[in-house]
Design a protein around this motif. Structure first.
Motif, PDB file in Angstrom:
ATOM      1  N   LEU C  92       5.590 -10.740  18.365  1.00 37.16           N
ATOM      2  CA  LEU C  92       4.969 -10.321  17.102  1.00 37.16           C
ATOM      3  C   LEU C  92       5.562  -8.993  16.627  1.00 37.16           C
ATOM      4  N   THR C 145       1.901  -3.497  20.505  1.00 44.92           N
ATOM      5  CA  THR C 145       0.752  -4.228  19.959  1.00 44.92           C
ATOM      6  C   THR C 145       0.076  -3.426  18.857  1.00 44.92           C
ATOM      7  N   CYS C 146      -0.081  -2.123  19.077  1.00 44.59           N
ATOM      8  CA  CYS C 146      -0.728  -1.281  18.061  1.00 44.59           C
ATOM      9  C   CYS C 146       0.127  -1.186  16.799  1.00 44.59           C
ATOM     10  N   THR C 148       2.144  -3.418  15.700  1.00 41.19           N
ATOM     11  CA  THR C 148       2.050  -4.717  15.023  1.00 41.19           C
ATOM     12  C   THR C 148       0.714  -4.855  14.320  1.00 41.19           C
ATOM     13  N   LEU C 149      -0.348  -4.441  14.989  1.00 41.31           N
ATOM     14  CA  LEU C 149      -1.684  -4.521  14.381  1.00 41.31           C
ATOM     15  C   LEU C 149      -1.751  -3.670  13.113  1.00 41.31           C
ATOM     16  N   ALA C 152       0.036  -5.339  10.341  1.00 39.21           N
ATOM     17  CA  ALA C 152      -0.704  -6.477   9.783  1.00 39.21           C
ATOM     18  C   ALA C 152      -1.863  -5.989   8.917  1.00 39.21           C
ATOM     19  N   LEU C 153      -2.518  -4.921   9.365  1.00 32.49           N
ATOM     20  CA  LEU C 153      -3.652  -4.388   8.593  1.00 32.49           C
ATOM     21  C   LEU C 153      -3.169  -3.740   7.299  1.00 32.49           C
ATOM     22  N   HIS C 155      -1.040  -4.826   5.253  1.00 32.88           N
ATOM     23  CA  HIS C 155      -0.695  -5.781   4.188  1.00 32.88           C
ATOM     24  C   HIS C 155      -1.935  -6.341   3.512  1.00 32.88           C
TER      25      HIS C 155
END
Lengths: 155, 155, 155
Positions: C92, C145-146, C148-149, C152-153, C155
């Protein structure tokens, strides 16, 4: 063409094999539940000895190791050691654009080997039978992973 | 349109749910560390009895089973049995192009069910509470996997 | 450009790191087999005490815990707790389009940290050495991971 389309027969092959293996692994959780209910034991947490609707007659023996439950837990652990890596290795392998026949043989071959491994483990066949079936699946994962690694290094 | 773009709200929903679940699973390792330090025990390897900066006063009892550490290990194992398959099932499911509302309900529903399962397990609620929360998450994974399998077989 | 092409150096970096980690995890199964054969023990299933070509002289002691086999099982469990989440987090993360140098440092850094962790665990180095190496890998997964998160947030 979109590599992640179900209209691509190679990717559809992966999706069918992967979803069958996910359902297989998740079924082990449910089978553990079924066996714990049949055996009324094989529990692991101290709080599972409380009287509840699902456990109306608690008994300290319910926390002891129960071989029928433990067999499913061993099969489950074997799935955890194998299936997540199959899911990842198969996905990356199909992205390298293999011929459809190769993908079908490897991916469906893996599914068949794991289902036979499950049958052999559940019915307590000899170690040699179980080990042979495990070996087939493991070699398929190793083969797909090495092919993918070589493809990535070649670019 | 690119299915793996964060501009696609369905894929962004998956990425948010997946990263939260990865952080949840990885946190169990850290929580195990915290509890081992609090308890000064629950270790597993013989070499952990050597005197080091992190363990200035070793004692053979440190290798005994410690329920407070073991609880986190059980929660962690439950994550390993569930979250990797959620990550794979959710990814393949969003590739089938589901409606955004379905994806949100299933993916965020899974995240909520696992966080509540964690709270129930950590605070030693009765088995029935924990089992109900686990069941919700497991059924979501089974549903997404079956939908994806049917979509792949339909092509 | 196709994000999942091996011609994209960021994705190729991920594929190389991911396949190396899959091979590492799968090798633990094979190493367990090798040690069980060397020790003629460390088995887990009652049926493994049957006389077979691979076990010509069965003995009930073969089901007892064997530290040399158990060490590999502990390393293997540690892999199961870490590598599947690395595979998902790394995948991701590369979809968010990071700079090549960042991807290389994080992904290859993870591979190196896990191989050193394996060497330290196999040779029974002190807990502090093993824990430090594990921490490096875990922080890399948390960081990816952070990132990527947050992407995602955003957008």
């Amino acid at each position: 063409m979109d590599k992640l389309s179900l209209q691509d027969p190679v990717f559809a092959t992966y999706v069918i094999a992967a979803t069958l293996m996910i359902l297989k692994a998740v079924s082990m959780s449910w089978l553990t539940v079924v066996r714990m209910m049949q055996e009324k034991g094989g529990f692991r947490s101290p709080e599972d000895l409380r009287r509840t609707a699902l456990n109306p007659a608690p008994d300290p023996k319910q926390l002891e190791r129960n071989e029928r439950v433990d067999r499913i837990r061993r099969i489950h652990l074997n799935d955890l050691e194998n299936i997540p890596f199959f899911l990842a290795a198969g996905f990356l392998y199909v992205l390298t654009g293999p011929p459809l026949l190769h993908a079908q043989l490897l991916l469906y071959g893996y599914v068949v080997s794991r289902l036979l491994h499950f049958a052999a483990y559940l019915s307590a066949r000899t170690h040699d039978t179980r080990a042979t079936l495990w070996t087939v699946g493991s070699l398929i994962v190793v083969f797909m992973t090495c092919r993918t690694l070589l493809a990535a290094l070649g670019h």
